[in-house]
Design a protein around this motif. Structure first.
Motif, PDB file in Angstrom:
ATOM      1  N   ARG A  46      61.462  46.862  30.973  1.00 48.67           N
ATOM      2  CA  ARG A  46      60.203  47.039  31.699  1.00 48.67           C
ATOM      3  C   ARG A  46      59.918  45.811  32.553  1.00 48.67           C
ATOM      4  NH1 ARG A  46      56.466  49.393  26.721  1.00 48.67           N
ATOM      5  NH2 ARG A  46      57.909  51.068  26.122  1.00 48.67           N
ATOM      6  N   THR A  64      54.706  46.063  34.680  1.00 54.29           N
ATOM      7  CA  THR A  64      54.376  47.079  33.677  1.00 54.29           C
ATOM      8  C   THR A  64      53.486  46.482  32.596  1.00 54.29           C
ATOM      9  OG1 THR A  64      56.513  48.144  34.037  1.00 54.29           O
ATOM     10  CG2 THR A  64      55.306  48.739  32.038  1.00 54.29           C
ATOM     11  N   ASP A  65      52.418  47.180  32.299  1.00 52.40           N
ATOM     12  CA  ASP A  65      51.556  46.767  31.184  1.00 52.40           C
ATOM     13  C   ASP A  65      52.151  47.334  29.905  1.00 52.40           C
ATOM     14  OD1 ASP A  65      49.632  46.183  29.343  1.00 52.40           O
ATOM     15  OD2 ASP A  65      47.976  47.142  30.401  1.00 52.40           O
ATOM     16  N   LYS A  66      52.846  46.487  29.161  1.00 50.00           N
ATOM     17  CA  LYS A  66      53.549  46.957  27.968  1.00 50.00           C
ATOM     18  C   LYS A  66      52.596  47.459  26.884  1.00 50.00           C
ATOM     19  CE  LYS A  66      57.696  44.090  28.519  1.00 50.00           C
ATOM     20  NZ  LYS A  66      58.551  43.044  27.917  1.00 50.00           N
ATOM     21  N   THR A 116      50.157  49.451  27.207  1.00 50.49           N
ATOM     22  CA  THR A 116      49.659  50.812  27.440  1.00 50.49           C
ATOM     23  C   THR A 116      50.731  51.774  27.936  1.00 50.49           C
ATOM     24  OG1 THR A 116      49.023  50.237  29.724  1.00 50.49           O
ATOM     25  CG2 THR A 116      47.350  49.946  28.019  1.00 50.49           C
ATOM     26  N   SER A 117      51.949  51.305  28.155  1.00 51.22           N
ATOM     27  CA  SER A 117      52.937  52.143  28.839  1.00 51.22           C
ATOM     28  C   SER A 117      53.845  52.930  27.908  1.00 51.22           C
ATOM     29  CB  SER A 117      53.810  51.272  29.750  1.00 51.22           C
ATOM     30  OG  SER A 117      54.474  50.269  28.983  1.00 51.22           O
ATOM     31  N   GLU A 176      56.973  51.588  19.109  1.00 48.01           N
ATOM     32  CA  GLU A 176      56.386  50.923  20.268  1.00 48.01           C
ATOM     33  C   GLU A 176      55.527  49.732  19.858  1.00 48.01           C
ATOM     34  OE1 GLU A 176      55.294  49.897  24.086  1.00 48.01           O
ATOM     35  OE2 GLU A 176      56.874  51.288  23.445  1.00 48.01           O
TER      36      GLU A 176
END
Length: 465
Positions: A209, A213-215, A217-218, A225
Motif C-alpha cells: 500500500r 493509502t490510509d491503512k 481504513t482501507s 487486518e
C-alpha cells in the motif's frame, strides 16, 4: 482434587475468607495460589501489568510458553480486540449474522422432524464458525481444512495445559513441558499452516500500500487486518508467523467460553420452559423493531439478565483474576498486606457470586433476576451501560474478570451468545428426552465445560402456526 477443585475453593472461602477476612493458600494449576478476599478487588483494579500480570500467569498455568514462547508478553492480541473489534461492533454485526446463518445451515439445516444433536459439540461448532468470520476472515472461515485444524488446536490448548499440570514434574516442569508438548505443538502448527497462505498474501498486500493509502481504513474488517495495522513498526510482531500464531490463540479465547455459554443457555431454558416463550417474544420484538443490527442485541433485557445469571451460577471457571506479582519490590495491598515477586493470586469468583452475602437465594437460577433490578428502560435504551448488564464488570459479576485485565472481548462474546441463542429459539423448536435436572458439567481444576454427551432435539419451526 483436580475434579472437585471448586468444592475446596468454596470451603476455603467459607471457613477462612468469610470468617476471618484473610486469604487462604491452595494448590491450583500445579502452583501455590493465594486466594484473596473480595476486599482486595480494589487493588487488582488499580494494578497494571507491571505490578500484577494476567498474561504471565496464564502462560505458566497452561504451559503456553512450551508451544508459543513469549507470545503472551505481547499486546497484539489485546489490541486486536480493544482497538479493532470493540469500536467497530455495530459494523461487524451484519458480517456475524451472515456467518451465523451459514453456520446454522451447515450444522443443523432445516429438519422437519425431531432430530438429535449433541448440544455442546453443536454450539461449539456454530460459535467457532461465527467467531472465525471476524477473528480469521472471510477467506478462511468456511474452509474445511481451516475449521478442522483450528478446532483441534484450540481444544488442544486446554487439554495440553491440563495434562502438564497433572503430571508430577516437580522442579523440572518447565523443560519437561517443552518436551511433552510435542503433540500439542503439532496441532498448533497444522492450524497455523492452514491460515498462513492467507496471512502471507495479506501481509504482502499491506506492505504494497502506498503512502497515499490510509491503512487504518482501507483493509477488510477482520483480525488479520488489525494485526497488520497494530503491529506495524514492531519488527518482532509484524511478521506472518507471529500474526498467525496470535490469531489461533485469540480464536481460542473468542470461541470456547462463548460456545459453552450458549449450551448452558439451552440447558437452562429446557429446565425452565416457562421462560422460552418470553425470550422468544423478546427476540422477535427486538428484531421487528431494529432488524438484525447492533441495537437489536442492546434491547434484550431479559436475555441479558439470563446471560448474567448463568455466568453467576454456572461460570466457565470457579476462579478469576489470576495474577502473578511482577515487580521486583513485590506488591503492597491497600491495607498493608504485601506479596513478593513471583507470588500468584486469584479470586474465588464462584463462591463470591453464590454467597448469601451478595444475593438472595443465591443457588437458584432466576433468569429475570437482573432484569428486575434494572430501571425502567425505553424501547431504544441499551443494556450494556447499565449496572446490571451482562457485560458490566462488578465485584459480584466476575465471570469476565475484574480490573485492567478484565476480558476485553466480553462485549463481543455477549452479542454472539445473544445472536446464536435468539436465532435458535426463533427458528427452531427445542426439547430433550428423559432429562429432569441440569446435566452435570465436566469440572477440571476449577474450570467447567458443559456436559459433552447430553443430546437435544431440534426441528424447524412452522412459522405459519
Amino acid at each position: 482434587m483436580s475434579f472437585t477443585m471448586e468444592k475446596y475453593i468454596q470451603e476455603g472461602y467459607t471457613k477462612v475468607i468469610r470468617r476471618t477476612g484473610k486469604p487462604f493458600i491452595m494448590k491450583w494449576w500445579a502452583a501455590d495460589y493465594i486466594f484473596l478476599p473480595p476486599k482486595y478487588l480494589v487493588d487488582l483494579k488499580r494494578a497494571d501489568a507491571h505490578d500484577l500480570s494476567f498474561f504471565e500467569n496464564i502462560s505458566n498455568a497452561f504451559s503456553l510458553y512450551a508451544s508459543v514462547g513469549d507470545l503472551y508478553s505481547s499486546d497484539l492480541m489485546i489490541d486486536v480486540v480493544k482497538r479493532g473489534i470493540n469500536p467497530r461492533l455495530p459494523k461487524l454485526i451484519p458480517l456475524l449474522i451472515d456467518e451465523c446463518d451459514y453456520a446454522f445451515g451447515k450444522e443443523i439445516g432445516a429438519p422437519v422432524e425431531w432430530t438429535p444433536f449433541p448440544a455442546a459439540a453443536l454450539f461449539a461448532k456454530i460459535m467457532h464458525r461465527t467467531t472465525s468470520k471476524i477473528l480469521i476472515g472471510s477467506e478462511l472461515c468456511r474452509n474445511d481444512l481451516y475449521l478442522r485444524t483450528s478446532m483441534a488446536a484450540t481444544d488442544s490448548i486446554f487439554v495440553n495445559g491440563l495434562v502438564m499440570t497433572m503430571l508430577p514434574l516437580g522442579w523440572f516442569r518447565r523443560p519437561l513441558c517443552h518436551l511433552l508438548s510435542v503433540f500439542h505443538r503439532r496441532r498448533v502448527r497444522e492450524a497455523v499452516a492452514a491460515i498462513m497462505p492467507i496471512v502471507e498474501a495479506r501481509f504482502r498486500e499491506f506492505q504494497s500500500r502506498g503512502p497515499e493509502t490510509d491503512k487504518s481504513t482501507s483493509g477488510p474488517l477482520d483480525a488479520i487486518e488489525w494485526s497488520l495495522q497494530y503491529s506495524e513498526g514492531d519488527s518482532k510482531e509484524h511478521n506472518p508467523d507471529r500474526i498467525a500464531l496470535s490469531l489461533v490463540h485469540n480464536l481460542w479465547a473468542g470461541s470456547a467460553a462463548p460456545g459453552a455459554l450458549v449450551t448452558s443457555m439451552v440447558f437452562e431454558v429446557l429446565l425452565q420452559p416457562q421462560y422460552l416463550g418470553l425470550l422468544r417474544a423478546e427476540s422477535e420484538a427486538a428484531v421487528a423493531m431494529h432488524g438484525f443490527t447492533d441495537k437489536t442485541f442492546s434491547n434484550m433485557p431479559l436475555m441479558d439478565s439470563f446471560i448474567r445469571e448463568l455466568n453467576r451460577v454456572y461460570p466457565v471457571g470457579a476462579v478469576t483474576c489470576a495474577r502473578t506479582v511482577m515487580s521486583p519490590g513485590g506488591f503492597r495491598f491497600h491495607d498493608g498486606f504485601e506479596l513478593p515477586q513471583g507470588a500468584k493470586v486469584a479470586i474465588p469468583a464462584l463462591a463470591i457470586q453464590t454467597s448469601l452475602d451478595n444475593f438472595q437465594d443465591p443457588l437458584t437460577v432466576d433468569i429475570s433476576r437482573f432484569a428486575k433490578l434494572r430501571p425502567a428502560a425505553g424501547p431504544n435504551d441499551g443494556d450494556e451501560g447499565d449496572k446490571w448488564g451482562a457485560s458490566t464488570i462488578s465485584e459480584t459479576n466476575l465471570a469476565f474478570g475484574f480490573g485492567r485485565h478484565a476480558c476485553p472481548g466480553r462485549f463481543y462474546a455477549v452479542r454472539k451468545a445473544k445472536m446464536i441463542f435468539s436465532k435458535l429459539i426463533m427458528e427452531y423448536d427445542i426439547k430433550w428426552e428423559g432429562t429432569k435436572s441440569r446435566p452435570p458439567s465436566l469440572s477440571v481444576n476449577g474450570q467447567f465445560a458443559p456436559n459433552q454427551s447430553q443430546k437435544i432435539f431440534l426441528r424447524k419451526r412452522n412459522m405459519s402456526e
